[in-house]
Design a protein around this motif. Structure first.
Motif, PDB file in Angstrom:
ATOM      1  N   ILE A 102      31.265  -6.143  -9.629  1.00 17.70           N
ATOM      2  CA  ILE A 102      32.155  -6.871  -8.721  1.00 17.70           C
ATOM      3  C   ILE A 102      32.457  -6.080  -7.459  1.00 17.70           C
ATOM      4  O   ILE A 102      32.779  -6.649  -6.408  1.00 17.70           O
ATOM      5  CB  ILE A 102      33.462  -7.256  -9.447  1.00 17.70           C
ATOM      6  N   ASN A 103      32.319  -4.779  -7.502  1.00 16.00           N
ATOM      7  CA  ASN A 103      32.576  -3.954  -6.320  1.00 16.00           C
ATOM      8  C   ASN A 103      31.304  -3.348  -5.731  1.00 16.00           C
ATOM      9  O   ASN A 103      31.195  -3.194  -4.525  1.00 16.00           O
ATOM     10  CB  ASN A 103      33.529  -2.810  -6.660  1.00 16.00           C
ATOM     11  N   ARG A 104      30.361  -3.033  -6.575  1.00 12.66           N
ATOM     12  CA  ARG A 104      29.239  -2.211  -6.121  1.00 12.66           C
ATOM     13  C   ARG A 104      28.027  -3.007  -5.674  1.00 12.66           C
ATOM     14  O   ARG A 104      27.167  -2.493  -4.977  1.00 12.66           O
ATOM     15  CB  ARG A 104      28.830  -1.248  -7.235  1.00 12.66           C
ATOM     16  N   SER A 105      27.911  -4.247  -6.117  1.00  8.49           N
ATOM     17  CA  SER A 105      26.741  -5.027  -5.724  1.00  8.49           C
ATOM     18  C   SER A 105      26.819  -5.395  -4.246  1.00  8.49           C
ATOM     19  O   SER A 105      27.884  -5.729  -3.713  1.00  8.49           O
ATOM     20  CB  SER A 105      26.646  -6.306  -6.562  1.00  8.49           C
ATOM     21  N   VAL A 109      26.592 -13.136  -3.999  1.00  3.64           N
ATOM     22  CA  VAL A 109      26.346 -14.037  -5.136  1.00  3.64           C
ATOM     23  C   VAL A 109      26.621 -13.307  -6.449  1.00  3.64           C
ATOM     24  O   VAL A 109      27.253 -13.842  -7.367  1.00  3.64           O
ATOM     25  CB  VAL A 109      24.899 -14.556  -5.100  1.00  3.64           C
ATOM     26  N   VAL A 110      26.168 -12.056  -6.532  1.00  6.20           N
ATOM     27  CA  VAL A 110      26.396 -11.260  -7.733  1.00  6.20           C
ATOM     28  C   VAL A 110      27.880 -10.982  -7.913  1.00  6.20           C
ATOM     29  O   VAL A 110      28.418 -11.045  -9.015  1.00  6.20           O
ATOM     30  CB  VAL A 110      25.603  -9.945  -7.669  1.00  6.20           C
ATOM     31  N   ARG A 111      28.588 -10.712  -6.801  1.00  2.00           N
ATOM     32  CA  ARG A 111      30.019 -10.434  -6.895  1.00  2.00           C
ATOM     33  C   ARG A 111      30.786 -11.665  -7.375  1.00  2.00           C
ATOM     34  O   ARG A 111      31.703 -11.565  -8.185  1.00  2.00           O
ATOM     35  CB  ARG A 111      30.563  -9.989  -5.533  1.00  2.00           C
ATOM     36  N   LEU A 115      32.877 -11.880 -10.832  1.00  2.00           N
ATOM     37  CA  LEU A 115      34.280 -12.263 -10.916  1.00  2.00           C
ATOM     38  C   LEU A 115      34.475 -13.383 -11.941  1.00  2.00           C
ATOM     39  O   LEU A 115      35.376 -13.335 -12.775  1.00  2.00           O
ATOM     40  CB  LEU A 115      34.797 -12.691  -9.545  1.00  2.00           C
ATOM     41  N   LYS A 116      33.621 -14.394 -11.866  1.00  2.00           N
ATOM     42  CA  LYS A 116      33.748 -15.516 -12.808  1.00  2.00           C
ATOM     43  C   LYS A 116      33.513 -15.062 -14.243  1.00  2.00           C
ATOM     44  O   LYS A 116      34.207 -15.489 -15.172  1.00  2.00           O
ATOM     45  CB  LYS A 116      32.784 -16.626 -12.416  1.00  2.00           C
ATOM     46  N   ALA A 117      32.509 -14.199 -14.430  1.00  2.00           N
ATOM     47  CA  ALA A 117      32.243 -13.675 -15.775  1.00  2.00           C
ATOM     48  C   ALA A 117      33.430 -12.868 -16.282  1.00  2.00           C
ATOM     49  O   ALA A 117      33.809 -12.954 -17.462  1.00  2.00           O
ATOM     50  CB  ALA A 117      30.987 -12.814 -15.759  1.00  2.00           C
TER      51      ALA A 117
END
Length: 432
Positions: A102-105, A109-111, A115-117
């Motif tokens: 959530i911070n490093r990508s 889209v990945v973030r 977050l949703k996961a």
């Protein structure tokens, strides 16, 4: 130089959108760090439980019929036939990974997906923890310390992550709360996942017992059952038996009146004996998992309190009046929990009379037979390398562990005993 207010507002909005799915480093980073530590502990706990379950071993400090043994040997410890700790392990690992993505990508889209996961899995972890605590409290009536510790670590991590998300900068808080664009779908996904978990536990009932093959042994006296290379010679007419002592097929049941799986099996053995009336009988050997009379037990689990007294009472009733044994035995085992020991004494006294009961209780036969039952249990456990109860000794093997339905029991009997061979009616199978 004066800054254009409109330009400043535009820059603020732009930066907010760019960092919409970031944590604010610094103020909330300790929450994330603490969550990661808790998740690592949960991963270790779930991994250990999964490894033990797959190897067929026992959890450290989890003795036979202890609270954790009852939990881990119940159907609720499995999902679609697999240890439930395996999907739990997967959830914990994915959730841990999401805290980094959530911070490093570099990909927004990945973030967003992280977050949703994180929200969905955190909600799932909390709901699953409540589910399993309720199962242990109200269904199994026992507690698994390792399970509770693992759930506690995971649930703590979930709470920390949700708090960190909620307290992140206003744009993120808005996506979590005011608009409901993230929480609604994530809560639905968590609910769906929990439904799949429960449905999988209900749909497939894991076979919890094992069977260890042993060679048959033919003794010199056809009236006796010889087990463990003739070390023990059991006379069906001199021991408590379900069914006819003259039946050509005899099972030896080693059980404890305080053992929940043994209590379940008792009704199944009754049903099997009635189905094969005259051709099948069960020698019942009460074997208490109680340090008060069993030197193999170092510490008596709370669930096995008074097990020695129940065993001695049943043996005394049989010795004083074999005709009164069946009704007393059925009464002791008819409910999910044994009756209070004071009530059991009163029932035994009413069944055979106080004088006969006292004489049997103080006589040598009850003590001697109880010791023999313990020795048979020890010998069985050594052969199968498993101390779980109940144990059933058949013509060619020893079954150990929970048997939860009549279909399993009848299948086990059918594979080990010639019940459907009329010509063998006069031949008593010998067991090792």
């Amino acid at each position: 130089m004066n800054e254009d207010p409109a330009s400043a507002r535009h820059e603020t909005v732009h930066n907010g959108r760019e960092n919409e799915f970031d944590f604010i480093s610094g103020r909330h980073q300790p929450l994330i760090l603490a969550a990661r530590i808790c998740l690592l502990a949960a991963v270790v706990g779930a991994g250990y439980l999964a490894l033990v379950a797959l190897q067929g071993g026992s959890v450290a400090g989890c003795g036979p019929q202890s609270g954790c043994d009852r939990v881990l040997s119940s159907r609720w410890a499995y999902w679609l036939g697999l240890p439930v700790s395996l999907p739990a392990l997967a959830v914990y690992v994915v959730l841990l990974g999401a805290t980094f993505s959530i911070n490093r990508s570099r990909s927004m889209v990945v973030r967003r997906a992280a977050l949703k996961a994180m929200v969905a899995l955190s909600l799932l972890v909390l709901a699953a923890a409540l589910w399993f605590v309720a199962i242990q409290r109200f269904v199994v009536h026992g507690w698994c310390g390792f399970c509770l510790a693992t759930h506690a670590c995971a649930a703590t991590a979930a709470c920390l992550l949700l708090v960190a998300l909620w307290k992140s900068h206003p744009e993120t808080a808005g996506s979590l709360g005011r608009s409901g664009r993230t929480v609604g779908p994530c809560a639905f996904a968590a609910t769906l996942a929990l439904t799949v978990l429960v449905a999988g536990q209900l749909a497939v009932e894991k076979r919890l017992h094992g069977v260890t093959a042993t060679p048959r042994l033919t003794g010199a006296d056809p009236k006796l059952l010889n087990i463990h290379q003739g070390r023990f010679k059991l006379d069906p007419k001199a021991l408590p038996v379900l069914g006819s002592s003259d039946a050509p097929n005899i099972i030896v049941s080693v059980f404890d009146y305080t053992c929940s799986h043994c209590r379940t099996l008792h009704a199944l053995l009754r049903a099997a004996e009635e189905k094969h009336s005259g051709r099948l009988a069960v020698i019942t050997l009460a074997m208490p998992l109680d340090a008060a009379c069993n030197p193999l037990i170092s510490v008596t689990a709370s669930g096995n309190k008074d097990a020695c007294q129940y065993a001695r009472l049943s043996l005394a009733v049989w010795h004083a009046n074999p005709g009164a044994f069946r009704a007393f035995d059925d009464w002791l085992l008819e409910s999910s929990m044994p009756p209070p020991i004071e009530l059991a004494y009163a029932k035994a006294t009413a069944a055979v009379g106080k004088e006969l009961l006292d004489r049997a209780m103080s006589g040598a036969w009850v003590t001697r037979q109880l010791q023999t039952n313990i020795e048979i249990y020890e010998a069985n456990s050594h052969v199968v390398r498993d101390g779980r109860l109940p144990q059933l000794v058949f013509g060619g093997g020893i079954a150990h562990g929970a048997i939860n339905n009549l279909e399993q029991l009848l299948g086990l009997i059918g594979r080990h005993m010639p019940l459907n061979q009329p010509d063998s009616a006069d031949v008593r199978p010998q067991v090792r």
